[in-house]
Design an enzyme around this catalytic site. Structure first.
Site, PDB file in Angstrom:
ATOM      1  N   TRP A  58       0.830  -1.215   0.000  1.00  0.00           N
ATOM      2  CA  TRP A  58       0.000   0.000   0.000  1.00  0.00           C
ATOM      3  C   TRP A  58       0.859   1.257   0.000  1.00  0.00           C
ATOM      4  CZ3 TRP A  58      -5.211   1.574   0.464  1.00  0.00           C
ATOM      5  CH2 TRP A  58      -5.392   2.878   0.924  1.00  0.00           C
TER       6      TRP A  58
ATOM      7  N   ASN B 199       0.289   5.649   0.084  1.00  0.00           N
ATOM      8  CA  ASN B 199      -0.602   6.809  -0.011  1.00  0.00           C
ATOM      9  C   ASN B 199       0.211   8.094  -0.158  1.00  0.00           C
ATOM     10  OD1 ASN B 199      -0.779   5.766   2.931  1.00  0.00           O
ATOM     11  ND2 ASN B 199      -1.632   7.788   3.239  1.00  0.00           N
ATOM     12  N   ASP B 200       0.020   9.080   0.661  1.00  0.00           N
ATOM     13  CA  ASP B 200       0.493  10.450   0.389  1.00  0.00           C
ATOM     14  C   ASP B 200       1.961  10.561  -0.054  1.00  0.00           C
ATOM     15  OD1 ASP B 200      -1.783  10.395   1.924  1.00  0.00           O
ATOM     16  OD2 ASP B 200      -0.972  11.605   3.541  1.00  0.00           O
TER      17      ASP B 200
ATOM     18  N   GLN C 166       3.999   7.734   2.052  1.00  0.00           N
ATOM     19  CA  GLN C 166       3.386   6.907   3.074  1.00  0.00           C
ATOM     20  C   GLN C 166       3.283   5.479   2.548  1.00  0.00           C
ATOM     21  OE1 GLN C 166       1.636   8.093   6.405  1.00  0.00           O
ATOM     22  NE2 GLN C 166       3.636   8.938   5.916  1.00  0.00           N
TER      23      GLN C 166
ATOM     24  N   TRP D 109       3.548   9.583  10.050  1.00  0.00           N
ATOM     25  CA  TRP D 109       2.584  10.079   9.064  1.00  0.00           C
ATOM     26  C   TRP D 109       3.193  11.231   8.258  1.00  0.00           C
ATOM     27  CZ3 TRP D 109      -3.223  10.116  10.993  1.00  0.00           C
ATOM     28  CH2 TRP D 109      -3.656   8.787  11.076  1.00  0.00           C
ATOM     29  N   SER D 110       2.330  11.873   7.482  1.00  0.00           N
ATOM     30  CA  SER D 110       2.831  12.769   6.433  1.00  0.00           C
ATOM     31  C   SER D 110       3.563  14.013   6.937  1.00  0.00           C
ATOM     32  CB  SER D 110       1.672  13.204   5.547  1.00  0.00           C
ATOM     33  OG  SER D 110       1.315  12.114   4.735  1.00  0.00           O
TER      34      SER D 110
ATOM     35  N   ARG E 248      -2.068  17.581  12.221  1.00  0.00           N
ATOM     36  CA  ARG E 248      -1.079  16.801  11.460  1.00  0.00           C
ATOM     37  C   ARG E 248      -0.662  17.446  10.138  1.00  0.00           C
ATOM     38  NH1 ARG E 248      -5.856  13.828  11.464  1.00  0.00           N
ATOM     39  NH2 ARG E 248      -6.839  13.409   9.444  1.00  0.00           N
ATOM     40  N   ASP E 249       0.385  16.852   9.543  1.00  0.00           N
ATOM     41  CA  ASP E 249       0.846  17.103   8.180  1.00  0.00           C
ATOM     42  C   ASP E 249       1.505  18.473   7.994  1.00  0.00           C
ATOM     43  OD1 ASP E 249      -0.420  14.676   7.855  1.00  0.00           O
ATOM     44  OD2 ASP E 249      -2.205  15.515   6.920  1.00  0.00           O
TER      45      ASP E 249
ATOM     46  N   GLU F 110      -6.340  18.130   5.954  1.00  0.00           N
ATOM     47  CA  GLU F 110      -5.223  17.199   5.829  1.00  0.00           C
ATOM     48  C   GLU F 110      -4.245  17.753   4.794  1.00  0.00           C
ATOM     49  OE1 GLU F 110      -6.581  12.823   6.946  1.00  0.00           O
ATOM     50  OE2 GLU F 110      -7.280  13.378   4.957  1.00  0.00           O
TER      51      GLU F 110
END
Ligand code: DQQ
Length: 497
Positions: A66, A68-69, A85, A129-130, A193-194, A248
């Protein structure tokens, strides 16, 4: 505890301890030389190509699992870097997400390196995380990322390259005093976040924004710092609104008002406007406006409305995107996560999920009212056999097969000429949601001018096909072209999905 050791063993143990815990000076910032712990998260088995008929070969993808970002895209010492990610354990969004890392010389061909950041410390033990990368002038790149800490709370952390002379930046070291930002009063631990790329502001201090949600408002929470280490929250967010959900992966950057050239993130002068991008409701929305650093305010030309009239980067599968300034070619480049619509079961079966968009050059339209994007010029490296056709007449209801293309991926340039526009139906785009119009009037519903377009990835009998189609309308000031895609028959396996 008493250690009884022979002299030589004792020395070995000391060497190991020194290797693990010595304190380094990197970028002038004190960092803890902990092993990044990613050895436990590497995933090297690669699936066979023939098992992956729908796997992309143009777009960026890891060998499996998987994705993602996109995180921290940047250029450093001749090398483009993309972090992202990644779930090392499977083709699903995981409880333990890490920063995977790849490098390229042309943004098209990529080499996958060992993972950069993995959950190892109390401040990121439940995921990395991002986040984004910022290049400190004369010093080198720094990563800011969100850690999911031991209490499942979102905190902001910093990591620095272990060896600044390594253009591949293969090893990253977490800052000894992490976390450097924790959720402020009024912001819950799951709504913080991010971090964006930081920028140097008018007063010589660094500014960065973190996506947030507080008091029923989506927001760009602003932090400021003199040394990139000690960060203070600004009293007010740079921008906030009741019309969106939690923000986000915000992005904040200047665009030139009279050129397609990009500008570095800290540039502020008469010749730029500022873009504020936020991800909510599974889409990336943006505003164009003015940044007033003296007031620490962002004043958009048009505020978010919370309706489908808000500007979006893309109306397809595209989320959690991030831009960076490419100083080599003086352009701003946009990356986005192409979040597919396959089911979890299908993802697990195929062994992968998600890809990154083809990187896009992005700039401000001459009108100043919207952004323009185009695949980076390097995409021409992917072009192989060229098939050209000219002067084909398409009668109503007719289908014409383009022969000579057997690949499942093709870059298509097509020009349709319409002899007669007068009969186009009237459409008031402020009263009708064009997005809904695409879905309601799918490719099989006939209008006065359209649909016409392409049936891609089609079987011989056309039972399986993905239509990319156009409709023409008369608008308030001229003609409007609606471009849609219809995935409802894109697979026979799960019809109507
Ligand atoms: N994905 C990350 C978060 C971010 C979200 C976790 C957006 O940091 O908010 O993988 O897709």
């Amino acid at each position: 505890m008493t250690l009884v050791l022979k002299r030589q063993e004792n020395m070995e143990i000391l060497a190991v301890l020194v290797g693990l815990f010595c304190v380094l000076q990197s970028n002038g910032i004190e960092v803890e030389a902990l092993e990044n712990g990613c050895q436990n998260f590497q995933s090297h088995t690669v699936m066979l190509q023939e098992q992956q008929s729908y796997r992309s070969s143009f777009h960026f993808q890891p060998p499996k699992n998987w994705l993602n970002d996109p995180n921290g895209p940047m250029w450093y010492k001749g090398v483009y870097h993309l972090f992202y990610q990644y779930n090392p354990y499977g083709a699903f969004f995981g409880d333990v997400m890490i920063w995977a890392h790849s490098v390229s010389h042309d943004l098209i061909n990529w080499i996958h390196l060992n993972h950069a950041l993995c959950p190892t410390e109390p401040y990121d033990i439940n995921s990395c995380w991002s986040g984004s990368a910022t290049t400190l002038p004369g010093k080198g790149p720094v990563i800011l990322y969100t850690g999911i800490d031991a209490n499942h709370c979102q905190v902001q952390n910093m990591a620095l390259p272990k060896n600044l002379s390594d253009p591949l930046l293969e090893e990253w070291i977490k800052f000894a005093q992490n976390p450097i930002m924790t959720p402020p009063d009024g912001v819950e631990g799951n709504n913080f976040r991010d971090p964006t790329t930081a920028w140097l502001s008018h007063d010589g201090k660094w500014s960065v924004i973190i996506g947030g949600w507080s008091n029923n408002q989506g927001m760009a929470i602003l932090y400021r710092s003199e040394d990139f280490v000690n960060w203070t929250k600004n009293q007010d967010p740079l921008y906030s609104t009741e019309r969106t959900g939690m923000w986000e992966c915000p992005d904040f950057y200047p665009v030139s008002v009279n050129s397609t050239d990009g500008v570095d993130t800290s540039v502020l002068n008469e010749g730029v406007k500022h873009v504020m991008k936020a991800g909510f409701n599974s889409h990336d929305y943006y505003m164009i406006g003015t940044y007033v650093p003296e007031m620490e305010k962002y004043i958009p030309d048009n505020d978010f409305t919370g309706t489908s009239m808000d500007l979006r980067y893309d109306h397809g599968k595209f989320y959690a995107s991030k831009t960076f300034f490419d100083s080599v070619k003086n352009r701003r480049i946009l990356w986005g996560w192409v979040n597919e619509s396959d089911s979890r079961e299908d993802d697990m079966e195929k062994g992968w999920s998600g890809l990154q968009s083809i990187p896009r050059h992005i700039w401000l339209d001459r009108s100043g009212k919207q952004l323009v994007q185009w695949p980076i010029e390097e995409i021409s490296k992917l072009h192989g056999k060229k098939v050209s056709l000219f002067h084909k007449k398409l009668d109503s209801g007719s289908i014409f097969e383009v022969q000579g293309i057997t690949a499942s991926q093709a870059d298509v340039e097509v020009v349709f000429e319409l002899p007669e526009l007068q009969q186009a139906e009237f459409l008031n785009p402020t009263a009708v949601d064009p997005q809904l119009l695409c879905t309601d009037a799918n490719a099989s519903i006939k209008g006065r001018l359209g649909p016409f377009g392409l049936l891609t990835l089609a079987t011989k009998d056309l039972t399986e096909q993905t239509a990319i189609f156009f409709r023409i309308f008369k608008g308030l000031k001229g003609y409007l072209v609606l471009m849609c895609s219809d995935p409802s028959r894109s697979t026979l396996r799960d019809e109507g999905r």
